[in-house]
Scaffold this active site. Sequence first.
Site, PDB file in Angstrom:
ATOM      1  N   ASP A 130       0.924  -1.225   0.568  1.00 55.52           N
ATOM      2  CA  ASP A 130      -0.093   0.065  -0.075  1.00 55.52           C
ATOM      3  C   ASP A 130       0.879   1.175   0.152  1.00 55.52           C
ATOM      4  OD1 ASP A 130      -2.287   1.835   0.539  1.00 55.52           O
ATOM      5  OD2 ASP A 130      -3.382   0.264   1.719  1.00 55.52           O
ATOM      6  N   HIS A 210      -3.969   5.790   3.328  1.00 51.70           N
ATOM      7  CA  HIS A 210      -4.638   4.626   2.851  1.00 51.70           C
ATOM      8  C   HIS A 210      -3.637   3.753   3.526  1.00 51.70           C
ATOM      9  CE1 HIS A 210      -6.312   1.602   0.235  1.00 51.70           C
ATOM     10  NE2 HIS A 210      -6.734   2.432  -0.718  1.00 51.70           N
ATOM     11  N   SER A 543     -10.943  -1.617  -0.978  1.00 56.02           N
ATOM     12  CA  SER A 543      -9.886  -1.250  -0.309  1.00 56.02           C
ATOM     13  C   SER A 543      -9.513  -1.884   0.892  1.00 56.02           C
ATOM     14  CB  SER A 543      -8.886   0.023  -0.807  1.00 56.02           C
ATOM     15  OG  SER A 543      -8.520   0.377  -1.507  1.00 56.02           O
TER      16      SER A 543
END
Length: 766
Positions: A130, A210, A543
């Site tokens: 990520d 994220h 996600s």
Amino acid sequence: MASLHLQFLILTLFSALISADQTAKTYIIRVDSFSKPSVFPTHFHWYTAEFTEPATILHVYDTVFHGFSAVLTPYQAASVLKHPSILAAFEDRRRYLHTTRSPQFLGLRNQRGLWSESDYGSDVIIGVFDTGIWPERRSFSDLNLGPVPKRWRGTCQTGVKFTRKNCNRKIVGARFFSKGHEAAAPGMGGIIGGINATVEFKSPRDADGHGTHTASTAAGRYAFRASMEGYASGIAKGVAPKARLAVYKVCWKDAGCFDSDILAAFDAAVNDGVDVISISIGGGDGISSPYYLDPIAIGSYGAVSRGIFVSSSAGNEGPNGMSVTNLAPWLTTVGAGTIDRNFPADVILSNGKTFSGVSLYAGEPLNGTMYPMVYPGKSGVLSASLCMENSLDPNKVRGKIVICDRGSSPRVAKGLVVKKAGGVGMILANGVSNGEGLVGDAHLIPACAVGSDAGDQIKAFLASDATASATIRFRGTVIGIKPAPVVASFSGRGPNGLNPEILKPDLIAPGVNILAAWTEAVGPTGLESDTRKTEFNILSGTSMACPHVSGAAALLKSAHPDWSPAAIRSAMMTTANLVDNSFNPMIDESSKKPATPYDFGAGHLNLDLAMDPGLVYDLTNNDYVSFLCAIEYGPKTIQVITRAPVNCPMRKPLPENLNYPSIAALFPSGSTRVSSKTFFRMVTNVGVANAVYALKVKPPKGVKVSVRPDKLVFSETVRRLGYYVTITVDKNLVLDDSGAVYGCLAWVDGKHVVRSPIVVTQINPL
């Protein structure tokens, strides 16, 4: 034949490129490692002597993939491809990220069931691919964790604002991969001189948020008094709170993630000794590359073939059909559902009507004051209807609540445009494509998102009354929402665009309004002008669903160390829920109709049951090779994926006979007679030895399903049994709106229900 055809195609492609363009680009080169001349001590010596200069090489791959990535002109790439040891070459491509109560919602409870039986996943290492991690967050504390598992071979790579002290017994390793990103031409999103140090850290530290969010969703520790500016307050925790994290930063803020870097991370993670890989990344355009050109498929094959479970997101291009990404049958592909918590807000109009929507706005409320409304879209200018940058006339917007249409720019950015033009609030209206699907956003001005029906009614009222006014009321956090789960409208849908014989997505997990840890580098909206700092943030996307399954796999692996990745996936799929918390069939958020296996695969993750599934559908590397032969990949093409040369059997296997926990039957359309197909499946008993399972079938509408035998008798010596399923359709088969009909078959023994979805569809023969 297919591999010769592939080489010819690539050569033709390169010849066309050469005449048109001599700009250097990054290529990923797949080499037959068995043909290395013995005079070279290492592959790197061989590559730099025969193929390219040392300075042009970015990564050398030697674990999940044999070869290298390098910056070459198309002319150089074409000449490399002529070498007999080269199996394939493809251009580096950019991929995109698939952008608290969820563990309880999955059926996890303290001190009993899977959490206690797996010791909360304490010995399992989850590799997260990520944007990195913000290691100081409470979610990553190593308090009371035992020593790092001895088999861990990874490293803590230091860099800007990241030292060895940032790793601990929780974050056992951290690395970053930037060479592909830095080599990308500026036109491809690369930056001259590499990493943009004003917004990024050249280290595993997370500048985007994220990565911190997905890592803490999978394995965050208990964090008390957690909330996002007062919303979703309570205890935040990941699905496997004691699992260890290994961080692989492959994605860079506002720049995506390059294939060459993703492949290097797979190589490193497998060597480092991770048990689970979580990758919330995929093609951003809804178009899936064939497996031999897809580094996520290639890298994950290398991982799964060594017993590592790989969980990936299904993409956010729903509710369009065939929008699911990450399709390889060795991957577990996860779609998104809602949870039983919401953040309601209401738009109250001057005619007394109230429309409900959602919002995470945490600033000064409007306190019931009514403001005039304006819809810039009535001018017919698209950019104004979407409230794009510089599209609003301050003279028309000042002091008003602005109706903005969703799409083309980030939802929170539209509010910023309204604010700059002097607006006091925003109503964010869905278009037809998003339907009634809503996600909460931490807006910078009083704003409420509403579905397309409400949006149309609000616009119609304004059109009928020029003096129309409105206010927005924020109602905080509400728990116990029914129905839930509902399939999120954005979640990627089937059928599988590469091989419809394999049903994708595999299942869904919580992916809407998920609270998890956040970076200190940006505010909750991620916008430059958002200077707020928050320890936790609430995000939506597949996600967010993917790391729920990664954490779940860690718990299952901890409780059942001998299970293969396919057995773990099977346990999740055959025990998944098909009903919501009001005991009705799950519905699809975009259409409000009952959802189908194209939307949710086998159903919604239910970890309480996955712990003890009774029977599993297992798969070996040979099964996957056999599947690749079945879809007519030649030996050289298969070697690109599997690393080892293979021989396909003389009699071509059928792709639908891959021992998958779901069954998809494809029949030619326009057939004038009765057609039938027979499938073979094999189940392994992982429950008590002397079990007897009876059959239950719910055939799809207008379809006949027969199974033989209809009883499975296991014993101490008989652990695996096979069965045949024959599916028969006649010429009058009527498919539903999604182009298929659905049923299921289940094996039941009084305690376990081992269920497989059945999808029947018709396709035009090629």
